[in-house]
Scaffold this motif. Structure first.
Motif, short mmCIF file in Angstrom:
data_model
loop_
_atom_site.label_atom_id
_atom_site.label_comp_id
_atom_site.label_asym_id
_atom_site.label_seq_id
_atom_site.Cartn_x
_atom_site.Cartn_y
_atom_site.Cartn_z
N UNK A 83 0.92 -1.01 0.07
CA UNK A 83 -0.20 0.25 -0.20
C UNK A 83 1.11 1.23 -0.09
N UNK A 84 1.90 1.24 1.29
CA UNK A 84 2.37 2.68 0.66
C UNK A 84 3.76 2.59 -0.31
N UNK A 85 3.88 1.61 -0.99
CA UNK A 85 5.01 1.26 -1.88
C UNK A 85 4.10 2.12 -3.41
N UNK A 86 2.43 2.19 -3.96
CA UNK A 86 1.61 1.88 -4.20
C UNK A 86 1.20 3.68 -4.64
N UNK A 87 1.82 3.84 -3.62
CA UNK A 87 1.43 5.20 -3.03
C UNK A 87 2.00 6.00 -3.50
N UNK A 88 3.70 5.23 -3.38
CA UNK A 88 4.81 6.21 -3.78
C UNK A 88 4.79 6.44 -5.58
N UNK A 89 4.37 5.10 -5.84
CA UNK A 89 4.46 4.98 -7.21
C UNK A 89 2.81 5.61 -7.76
N UNK A 90 2.27 5.46 -7.49
CA UNK A 90 1.43 6.01 -7.86
C UNK A 90 0.17 5.35 -8.70
N UNK A 91 0.40 3.78 -7.96
CA UNK A 91 -0.45 2.97 -8.60
C UNK A 91 -1.38 1.99 -7.73
N UNK A 92 -1.96 0.90 -8.30
CA UNK A 92 -2.56 -0.20 -6.87
C UNK A 92 -1.82 -1.07 -5.96
N UNK A 93 -2.28 -0.89 -4.76
CA UNK A 93 -1.41 -2.08 -4.47
C UNK A 93 -1.27 -3.96 -4.91
N UNK A 94 -2.17 -3.57 -6.20
CA UNK A 94 -2.90 -5.08 -6.25
C UNK A 94 -1.40 -4.88 -7.05
N UNK A 95 -1.53 -3.98 -7.99
CA UNK A 95 -0.53 -3.63 -8.92
C UNK A 95 1.11 -4.50 -8.17
N UNK A 96 1.27 -3.85 -7.23
CA UNK A 96 2.28 -3.92 -7.02
C UNK A 96 2.50 -5.66 -5.95
#
Length: 61
Positions: A13-26
């Motif tokens: 979730x925090x990485x998705x916020x950093x990369x502006x994508x979904x947590x599922x993508x991560x």
């Protein structure tokens, strides 16, 4: 990608916020082997900051 300080590890979730994508993508990147990760406490997915920085550097080439 931002200029914010890096935490020790990222959650999807925090990485998705950093990369502006979904947590599922991560999570899918981890499943495919595109992004190294480890499990904390058996279930919690974590991504090391060094792996995030390395992936970002590779993506910018």
């Amino acid at each position: 990608m931002t200029d914010q300080p890096h935490p020790n590890v990222y959650t999807p979730e925090t990485l998705a916020k950093r990369w502006r994508c979904s947590a599922n993508h991560v999570r899918n990147m981890v499943k495919r082997g595109d992004l190294p990760a480890f499990r904390s406490g058996g279930r919690l997915l974590r991504i090391r900051t060094a792996d995030v920085i390395s992936h970002e550097a590779g993506a910018l080439r």
